[in-house]
Design an enzyme around this catalytic site. Sequence first.
Site, PDB file in Angstrom:
ATOM      1  N   HIS A 131       0.907  -1.167  -0.160  1.00 31.57           N
ATOM      2  CA  HIS A 131      -0.012   0.054   0.069  1.00 31.57           C
ATOM      3  C   HIS A 131       0.818   1.288  -0.087  1.00 31.57           C
ATOM      4  O   HIS A 131       1.948   1.255   0.387  1.00 31.57           O
ATOM      5  CB  HIS A 131      -0.932   0.199   1.206  1.00 31.57           C
ATOM      6  CG  HIS A 131      -0.398   0.306   2.394  1.00 31.57           C
ATOM      7  ND1 HIS A 131      -0.180   1.774   2.882  1.00 31.57           N
ATOM      8  CD2 HIS A 131       0.456  -0.416   3.332  1.00 31.57           C
ATOM      9  CE1 HIS A 131       0.637   1.694   4.182  1.00 31.57           C
ATOM     10  NE2 HIS A 131       0.865   0.526   4.431  1.00 31.57           N
ATOM     11  N   CYS A 132       0.329   2.283  -0.443  1.00 31.81           N
ATOM     12  CA  CYS A 132       0.784   3.778  -0.185  1.00 31.81           C
ATOM     13  C   CYS A 132      -0.226   4.549   0.262  1.00 31.81           C
ATOM     14  O   CYS A 132      -1.266   4.019   0.985  1.00 31.81           O
ATOM     15  CB  CYS A 132       1.308   4.224  -1.423  1.00 31.81           C
ATOM     16  SG  CYS A 132       0.367   4.063  -2.970  1.00 31.81           S
ATOM     17  N   TYR A 133      -0.410   5.710  -0.122  1.00 29.38           N
ATOM     18  CA  TYR A 133      -1.532   6.627   0.325  1.00 29.38           C
ATOM     19  C   TYR A 133      -2.799   6.111  -0.291  1.00 29.38           C
ATOM     20  O   TYR A 133      -3.837   6.017   0.342  1.00 29.38           O
ATOM     21  CB  TYR A 133      -1.004   8.169   0.263  1.00 29.38           C
ATOM     22  CG  TYR A 133      -1.828   9.195   0.863  1.00 29.38           C
ATOM     23  CD1 TYR A 133      -1.543   9.392   2.317  1.00 29.38           C
ATOM     24  CD2 TYR A 133      -2.946   9.621   0.559  1.00 29.38           C
ATOM     25  CE1 TYR A 133      -2.400  10.278   3.075  1.00 29.38           C
ATOM     26  CE2 TYR A 133      -3.846  10.566   1.284  1.00 29.38           C
ATOM     27  CZ  TYR A 133      -3.513  10.713   2.570  1.00 29.38           C
ATOM     28  OH  TYR A 133      -4.215  11.473   3.414  1.00 29.38           O
ATOM     29  N   SER A 139       2.729   1.969  -4.417  1.00 31.33           N
ATOM     30  CA  SER A 139       2.439   0.530  -4.405  1.00 31.33           C
ATOM     31  C   SER A 139       2.405  -0.094  -5.585  1.00 31.33           C
ATOM     32  O   SER A 139       3.111  -1.455  -5.619  1.00 31.33           O
ATOM     33  CB  SER A 139       1.335   0.278  -3.562  1.00 31.33           C
ATOM     34  OG  SER A 139       0.166   0.994  -4.095  1.00 31.33           O
TER      35      SER A 139
END
Length: 191
Positions: A131-133, A139
């Site tokens: 994940h990222c934001y 990601s």
Amino acid sequence: MPQKRSNPHFCTTQDLSNLIIGPSGGMYVLPHEPWNEVYPGILIGDKHTALCTHTLKDIGITHVLNAAQGNDSNYYKGFVNTNSTYYNSVGIAYKGFPAADLLSFDLSQYFAEAANFIEIALQNKGKVLVHCYQGISRSATLVIAYLMLKCGMTAQEAIKTVRSKREIIPNNSFLRQLCDLNQRLAAQRTY
């Protein structure tokens, strides 16, 4: 003399961008879901999915790879402030990279380490959330790099694989870094 475009081991950021926007009629589209399984055992998701340990346990996540580790600051908003302690109580293994979704950021420095972490999760019959934001750039780029490094896919094949399951929008610098990886891997395979 320009390089032949028919070579699957040669790509440009425009080639990769076209593969991303093609399924949506030539437009970038945000994901409809907070997370999607994009390859067996590999999910790409957003900040909210990563922060909800109950959801992670419900969907069988055993490993979390945070491609946006850090605290938001006046300089940059877009980090997710988690670490291994955050997941210890639910028994989830953790790896994080302080990557920013900026054209100036070299995400390729984490390609091998991220791929190894994902590979270990899958070898142990685990399920990993990358994940990222928003779950669309950092990601997605790390998952695409994993598919190239560990599954022998070209950048084009890896993007098609991920894009068939989730809407993604890696920034142009990350796409260029994937093209560079594509070229390096092709050169290694020919020797």
